[in-house]
Scaffold this motif. Structure first.
Motif, mmCIF file in Angstrom:
data_model
loop_
_atom_site.group_PDB
_atom_site.id
_atom_site.type_symbol
_atom_site.label_atom_id
_atom_site.label_comp_id
_atom_site.label_asym_id
_atom_site.label_seq_id
_atom_site.Cartn_x
_atom_site.Cartn_y
_atom_site.Cartn_z
ATOM 1 N N ARG A 120 0.826 -1.203 0.000
ATOM 2 C CA ARG A 120 0.000 0.000 0.000
ATOM 3 C C ARG A 120 0.864 1.259 0.000
ATOM 4 N NH1 ARG A 120 -5.506 -0.809 3.428
ATOM 5 N NH2 ARG A 120 -5.998 -2.928 2.731
ATOM 6 N N PRO A 121 0.360 2.349 -0.539
ATOM 7 C CA PRO A 121 1.157 3.579 -0.590
ATOM 8 C C PRO A 121 1.294 4.267 0.771
ATOM 9 C CG PRO A 121 -1.022 3.966 -1.525
ATOM 10 C CD PRO A 121 -0.910 2.488 -1.290
ATOM 11 N N ASP A 122 0.385 3.967 1.703
ATOM 12 C CA ASP A 122 0.481 4.601 3.022
ATOM 13 C C ASP A 122 1.467 3.826 3.884
ATOM 14 O OD1 ASP A 122 -0.908 2.554 4.802
ATOM 15 O OD2 ASP A 122 -2.464 2.892 3.306
ATOM 16 N N ASN A 123 1.748 4.368 5.047
ATOM 17 C CA ASN A 123 2.667 3.699 5.978
ATOM 18 C C ASN A 123 1.967 3.451 7.304
ATOM 19 O OD1 ASN A 123 5.084 2.503 6.590
ATOM 20 N ND2 ASN A 123 6.140 4.389 7.116
ATOM 21 N N GLU A 124 0.660 3.201 7.240
ATOM 22 C CA GLU A 124 -0.137 3.020 8.450
ATOM 23 C C GLU A 124 -0.133 1.565 8.906
ATOM 24 O OE1 GLU A 124 -4.022 4.460 7.544
ATOM 25 O OE2 GLU A 124 -3.359 6.513 7.191
ATOM 26 N N ARG A 125 -0.460 1.383 10.166
ATOM 27 C CA ARG A 125 -0.632 0.033 10.702
ATOM 28 C C ARG A 125 -1.954 -0.552 10.216
ATOM 29 N NH1 ARG A 125 1.612 -1.852 15.485
ATOM 30 N NH2 ARG A 125 -0.459 -2.473 16.175
ATOM 31 N N HIS A 126 -1.938 -1.850 9.911
ATOM 32 C CA HIS A 126 -3.148 -2.529 9.452
ATOM 33 C C HIS A 126 -3.298 -3.845 10.216
ATOM 34 C CE1 HIS A 126 -3.907 0.243 6.124
ATOM 35 N NE2 HIS A 126 -2.614 0.211 5.872
ATOM 36 N N PRO A 127 -3.826 -3.786 11.455
ATOM 37 C CA PRO A 127 -3.962 -5.017 12.243
ATOM 38 C C PRO A 127 -4.807 -6.084 11.553
ATOM 39 C CG PRO A 127 -4.257 -3.080 13.616
ATOM 40 C CD PRO A 127 -4.232 -2.585 12.208
ATOM 41 N N GLY A 128 -5.800 -5.673 10.774
ATOM 42 C CA GLY A 128 -6.608 -6.648 10.058
ATOM 43 C C GLY A 128 -5.788 -7.433 9.052
ATOM 44 N N LEU A 129 -4.867 -6.753 8.375
ATOM 45 C CA LEU A 129 -3.998 -7.441 7.434
ATOM 46 C C LEU A 129 -3.027 -8.372 8.166
ATOM 47 C CD1 LEU A 129 -3.177 -4.600 4.876
ATOM 48 C CD2 LEU A 129 -4.860 -6.440 4.668
ATOM 49 N N ALA A 130 -2.628 -7.994 9.380
ATOM 50 C CA ALA A 130 -1.778 -8.884 10.173
ATOM 51 C C ALA A 130 -2.521 -10.178 10.514
ATOM 52 C CB ALA A 130 -1.319 -8.181 11.448
ATOM 53 N N TRP A 131 -3.815 -10.063 10.790
ATOM 54 C CA TRP A 131 -4.606 -11.272 11.039
ATOM 55 C C TRP A 131 -4.686 -12.131 9.782
ATOM 56 C CZ3 TRP A 131 -5.753 -13.955 15.054
ATOM 57 C CH2 TRP A 131 -5.862 -13.344 16.302
ATOM 58 N N ALA A 132 -4.838 -11.509 8.637
ATOM 59 C CA ALA A 132 -4.866 -12.274 7.383
ATOM 60 C C ALA A 132 -3.543 -13.016 7.192
ATOM 61 C CB ALA A 132 -5.150 -11.348 6.208
ATOM 62 N N GLN A 133 -2.437 -12.348 7.512
ATOM 63 C CA GLN A 133 -1.129 -12.993 7.426
ATOM 64 C C GLN A 133 -1.048 -14.214 8.337
ATOM 65 O OE1 GLN A 133 1.565 -9.880 8.643
ATOM 66 N NE2 GLN A 133 2.284 -9.589 6.549
ATOM 67 N N ALA A 134 -1.450 -14.008 9.597
ATOM 68 C CA ALA A 134 -1.325 -15.080 10.587
ATOM 69 C C ALA A 134 -2.183 -16.282 10.218
ATOM 70 C CB ALA A 134 -1.699 -14.546 11.967
ATOM 71 N N LEU A 135 -3.403 -16.031 9.782
ATOM 72 C CA LEU A 135 -4.298 -17.133 9.426
ATOM 73 C C LEU A 135 -3.803 -17.867 8.187
ATOM 74 C CD1 LEU A 135 -7.692 -15.342 10.120
ATOM 75 C CD2 LEU A 135 -6.653 -17.172 11.491
ATOM 76 N N ARG A 136 -3.283 -17.107 7.215
ATOM 77 C CA ARG A 136 -2.762 -17.743 6.004
ATOM 78 C C ARG A 136 -1.537 -18.593 6.326
ATOM 79 N NH1 ARG A 136 -2.511 -13.495 3.285
ATOM 80 N NH2 ARG A 136 -0.287 -13.021 3.136
ATOM 81 N N THR A 137 -0.681 -18.088 7.212
ATOM 82 C CA THR A 137 0.513 -18.833 7.591
ATOM 83 C C THR A 137 0.143 -20.103 8.348
ATOM 84 O OG1 THR A 137 1.830 -16.805 7.691
ATOM 85 C CG2 THR A 137 2.664 -18.713 8.896
ATOM 86 N N ALA A 138 -0.798 -19.982 9.278
ATOM 87 C CA ALA A 138 -1.223 -21.158 10.046
ATOM 88 C C ALA A 138 -1.830 -22.207 9.131
ATOM 89 C CB ALA A 138 -2.218 -20.746 11.125
ATOM 90 N N ALA A 139 -2.639 -21.764 8.165
ATOM 91 C CA ALA A 139 -3.268 -22.711 7.239
ATOM 92 C C ALA A 139 -2.218 -23.412 6.390
ATOM 93 C CB ALA A 139 -4.279 -21.984 6.356
ATOM 94 N N ARG A 140 -1.210 -22.676 5.967
ATOM 95 C CA ARG A 140 -0.175 -23.275 5.117
ATOM 96 C C ARG A 140 0.645 -24.303 5.884
ATOM 97 N NH1 ARG A 140 3.057 -19.688 0.907
ATOM 98 N NH2 ARG A 140 0.946 -19.785 0.070
ATOM 99 N N LEU A 141 0.883 -24.038 7.168
ATOM 100 C CA LEU A 141 1.684 -24.951 7.973
ATOM 101 C C LEU A 141 0.861 -26.072 8.594
ATOM 102 C CD1 LEU A 141 4.035 -22.436 9.828
ATOM 103 C CD2 LEU A 141 4.519 -23.794 7.794
#
Length: 226
Positions: A120-141
């Motif tokens: 993204r062009p902004d530099n803001e925190r996105h906790p929702g996207l962090a959850w997407a990361q965590a869930l995707r990583t857990a599913a892959r592993l």
């Protein structure tokens, strides 16, 4: 100052044929450690099996470390490495480790978590996207052949409440804290947190060690008792 950290690794397979020698990574993040510019300091560290970048390091520095130690480089992108964030795209650097992907270095599986919203062009925190990361990583592993084996987690931001800072922008992500509890990796390496803002650079959470790699730290993985 280049810190050192010794961690027992519970899986004996990466150490086969090493005659008991540990696996050694140089983890670095956010700030170029000036001591590493001098050959005598690099030589004093001994052999390094891989470079782990926690984000917000110039491509020139990552490439320099890889060349200086003749080691593969694995890194995640930080909040200053986002698209349009000012990095010089003309400089050649190793490909980054995208979120949820596994890469093996010296037989150690490494999973990466880059800054959520790095595209993204902004530099803001996105906790929702962090959850997407965590869930995707857990599913892959979650596949049996991966879930049962230990992994090294490399992220830019720390898990919430472990190694993070108290200011709003440098708080850890709750999603990462959830993933830490679910994966229980022997070691989780992160950057982003200013060392002066926290009382400790290494913390424990259950069976896991969470280490701040801002600057540089040598992570030495030792084999399990035979």
């Amino acid at each position: 100052m280049i810190r050192r950290l010794e961690i027992p690794w519970p899986d004996a397979r990466p150490f086969e044929g090493r005659e008991g020698r540990p696996i050694r990574f140089l983890a670095a993040s956010d700030e170029a450690e000036p001591a590493l510019r001098h050959a005598r300091n690099r030589e004093a560290l001994g052999p390094i099996d891989g470079i782990l970048g926690g984000g917000d390091l110039e491509p020139e520095w990552l490439s320099f470390l890889g060349d200086a130690f003749n080691s593969p480089v694995v890194y995640v992108r930080g909040n200053h490495d986002r698209v349009g964030g000012g990095r010089d795209a003309r400089v050649q650097a190793p490909a980054w480790l995208e979120t949820g992907r596994l890469q093996h270095v010296a037989g150690i599986p490494i999973v990466g978590l880059e800054w959520p919203g790095v595209h993204r062009p902004d530099n803001e925190r996105h906790p929702g996207l962090a959850w997407a990361q965590a869930l995707r990583t857990a599913a892959r592993l979650a596949r049996p052949r991966l879930w049962k084996h230990p992994v090294l987690v490399l992220s830019h931001v720390a898990p919430a409440g472990i190694g993070d800072s108290q200011d709003a922008y440098h708080l850890g992500f709750g999603a990462y804290r959830w993933l830490l509890g679910r994966l229980a990796p022997p070691i989780w390496v992160h950057g982003h947190t200013n060392p002066a803002s926290v009382p400790r650079l290494v913390e424990r959470s259950g069976r896991s060690v969470v280490a701040n790699a801002t600057g540089a730290v040598v992570v030495e993985l030792t084999p399990p008792p035979s």
